[in-house]
Design an enzyme around this catalytic site. Structure first.
Site, PDB file in Angstrom:
ATOM      1  CE1 TYR A  61      10.231  14.852  61.331  1.00 31.03           C
ATOM      2  CE2 TYR A  61       9.210  16.989  61.660  1.00 31.03           C
ATOM      3  CZ  TYR A  61      10.341  16.210  61.441  1.00 31.03           C
ATOM      4  OH  TYR A  61      11.558  16.799  61.327  1.00 31.03           O
ATOM      5  CD  GLU A  63      12.143  11.259  63.633  1.00 28.65           C
ATOM      6  OE1 GLU A  63      11.986  10.647  64.718  1.00 28.65           O
ATOM      7  OE2 GLU A  63      12.844  12.270  63.520  1.00 28.65           O
ATOM      8  CG  ASP A 207      24.785   5.639  41.868  1.00 29.93           C
ATOM      9  OD1 ASP A 207      23.643   5.802  41.399  1.00 29.93           O
ATOM     10  OD2 ASP A 207      25.472   6.572  42.323  1.00 29.93           O
ATOM     11  CB  THR A 233      18.100   9.926  41.244  1.00 24.93           C
ATOM     12  OG1 THR A 233      18.411   9.662  39.881  1.00 24.93           O
ATOM     13  CG2 THR A 233      19.373  10.290  41.981  1.00 24.93           C
ATOM     14  CE  LYS A 236      20.729  12.156  37.987  1.00 21.90           C
ATOM     15  NZ  LYS A 236      20.790  11.833  39.387  1.00 21.90           N
ATOM     16  NE  ARG A 242      15.411  18.074  41.975  1.00 22.86           N
ATOM     17  CZ  ARG A 242      16.327  17.754  41.042  1.00 22.86           C
ATOM     18  NH1 ARG A 242      17.464  17.188  41.389  1.00 22.86           N
ATOM     19  NH2 ARG A 242      16.109  18.001  39.768  1.00 22.86           N
TER      20      ARG A 242
HETATM   21  N1  PLP Z   1      24.749   8.915  41.604  1.00 25.21           N
HETATM   22  C1  PLP Z   1      24.869   9.217  40.313  1.00 25.21           C
HETATM   23  C2  PLP Z   1      25.479   8.213  39.388  1.00 25.21           C
HETATM   24  C3  PLP Z   1      24.429  10.454  39.835  1.00 25.21           C
HETATM   25  O1  PLP Z   1      24.573  10.755  38.535  1.00 25.21           O
HETATM   26  C4  PLP Z   1      23.843  11.372  40.743  1.00 25.21           C
HETATM   27  C5  PLP Z   1      23.354  12.682  40.301  1.00 25.21           C
HETATM   28  O2  PLP Z   1      23.579  13.155  39.242  1.00 25.21           O
HETATM   29  C6  PLP Z   1      23.766  11.010  42.088  1.00 25.21           C
HETATM   30  C7  PLP Z   1      24.216   9.775  42.489  1.00 25.21           C
HETATM   31  C8  PLP Z   1      23.280  11.970  43.120  1.00 25.21           C
HETATM   32  O3  PLP Z   1      21.961  12.308  43.055  1.00 25.21           O
HETATM   33  P1  PLP Z   1      21.434  13.606  43.812  1.00 25.21           P
HETATM   34  O4  PLP Z   1      21.859  14.772  42.987  1.00 25.21           O
HETATM   35  O5  PLP Z   1      19.959  13.380  43.881  1.00 25.21           O
HETATM   36  O6  PLP Z   1      22.065  13.628  45.177  1.00 25.21           O
END
Ligand code: PLP
Length: 421
Positions: A61, A63, A207, A233, A236, A242
């Site tokens: 843990y 935090e 994003d 993320t 990918k 993950r």
């Molecule tokens: N943002 C985009 C553009 C995505 O393509 C994805 C997942 O495919 C996410 C956010 C969310 O990721 P997670 O599935 O890890 O929550």
């Protein structure tokens, strides 16, 4: 089955103590190795990343942040998080990095929490045009808790309509402009979006969940120099565990950190943080840049091969790791194409195309991506063959068993089967 990740002493112990679950793990390895994996958002992590994930750091843990935790005994895991933060900043040239988000969705939740109050307005790409659920879908917290205005792509070019983005921004004065997508095969012009955000005094949030590995490798332009906040993320194109992460300017560092913990998360998953550090380290190597370049070359080869089979590439092609194909020319829906390919051992997913007349569960398109197959060593010639096999599986469902046999005997599949990845 030759060598591989599940044959060490730990796995033998699991087989002894829990053969039922051990069988699940083996079956999944068989599934992955026995077919062609074209889900654009997936990858195959290295043994080093998996070793960190399966480590004792899972038990701790922690935090808080390094040097300022709410639990004792964090001096060792602090080193892992400091390493992950330092590598993320260096890899992406960012002022600040937060490596604790549990996923891409958690990263977006925290980024919105740092920049917006409930009810505030944001401008983001519509889900039906390639945006993500967390970009304002009514089924998601983002659409429920914020006032979301959506932009899309042009009907003629299927490219983001930057004039529309600007008009909507001027008219609706959003506090945040979100860019980035889930199924958009082209580059995004972050410079233009930065200009629009400045014009209306909005934050720019990129994003980059999908293309972050390509940005890390420098094979496509990075969002980092343009956006105030970049969420992504790590699993990918980046080929890590993950999870999620956030980069931001110094100005926003405190707000982002407080938004992750304590606002939206509790204890970080320190095994995942450690695995992110490993993945960032791997992404700094020249081999990773070569991998990322190959991902794009392969995606183009696959896209061209599918076009030759009668599938229409949305936007006419791809600049990235993924392609979106309109399958109506073959007389099928996206769902039918997906299930026929699955029956032949080719895993891809149905996907809405812009202005799709079909509902989301059916769709008129499929999305394919090359991060996994490139990790397995596929080249453009292999992807040409895969494209032809997809065409046959979709067009001739009565011959799916034959196509499946050909998929399983692709020389590259047999080689990949024996590789560590
Ligand atoms: N943002 C985009 C553009 C995505 O393509 C994805 C997942 O495919 C996410 C956010 C969310 O990721 P997670 O599935 O890890 O929550």
């Amino acid at each position: 089955m030759g060598g591989g990740r599940f044959y060490g002493p730990d796995f033998e112990l699991l087989e002894e103590r829990d053969p039922e679950l051990a069988r699940v793990l083996l079956d999944e390895v068989e599934r992955v190795r026995g077919g062609v994996q074209l889900i654009a958002s997936e990858n195959l992590t290295s043994p080093a990343v998996l070793a960190a994930l399966g480590s004792a750091l899972s038990d701790k843990y922690a935090e808080g942040y390094p040097g300022n935790r709410y639990y004792g005994g964090c001096e060792v895991v602090d080193r892992a998080e400091r390493l992950a933060v330092r590598r993320a900043r260096e890899l992406f040239g960012a002022d600040h990095a937060n490596v604790q988000p549990h996923s891409g969705s958690s990263a977006n939740l925290a980024a919105y929490a740092a920049l917006l109050q409930p009810g505030d307005r944001m401008l983001a790409m519509a889900l039906q045009h390639g945006g993500h659920l967390t970009h304002g879908s009514r089924a998601n917290f983002s659409g429920r808790w914020f006032d979301v205005v959506s932009y899309g792509v042009r009907r003629d070019t299927e490219l983001i309509d930057y004039d529309e983005v600007r008009d909507l921004a001027l008219r609706h004065q959003p506090k945040v402009i979100v860019c980035g997508a889930t199924s958009y095969p082209r580059l995004i012009d972050f410079g233009v979006l930065r200009g629009i955000a400045d014009e209306v005094g909005a934050w720019l949030l990129a994003d980059a969940a999908h293309p972050m590995g390509l940005m890390a490798a420098g094979v496509i332009p990075s969002a980092v120099p343009y956006a105030d906040v970049v969420t992504f993320t790590t699993h990918k194109t980046l080929r890590g565990p993950r999870g999620g992460a956030i980069l931001c300017t110094d100005e926003l560092a405190g707000r982002i950190d407080r938004a992750v913990f304590p606002f939206t998360q509790g204890g970080p998953m320190m095994h995942a943080v450690a695995a992110k550090a490993v993945a960032f380290g791997e992404a700094m190597r020249p081999e990773f840049a070569a991998y990322a370049r190959q991902v794009i070359v392969n995606a183009r080869a696959l896209c061209d091969a599918l076009a030759a089979e009668g599938m229409r590439p949305v936007t006419g092609g791809t600049d990235t790791h993924l392609a979106l194909l309109d399958v109506r020319g073959l007389g099928v829906t996206g769902a039918e194409a997906e299930s026929r390919c699955a029956a032949a051992g080719i895993t891809l997913n149905r996907s809405a195309i812009p202005y799709d007349p079909e509902p989301p569960g059916v769709t008129s398109g499929v999305r394919v991506g090359t991060p996994c197959v490139t990790t397995q060593g596929f080249g453009p010639a292999d992807l040409e063959k895969v494209g032809a096999l997809i065409g046959r599986a979709v067009r001739e469902p009565e011959k799916i068993a034959e196509v499946g046999d050909e998929v399983r005997t692709l020389p590259v599949i047999r080689q990949a089967y024996l590789r560590q990845y």
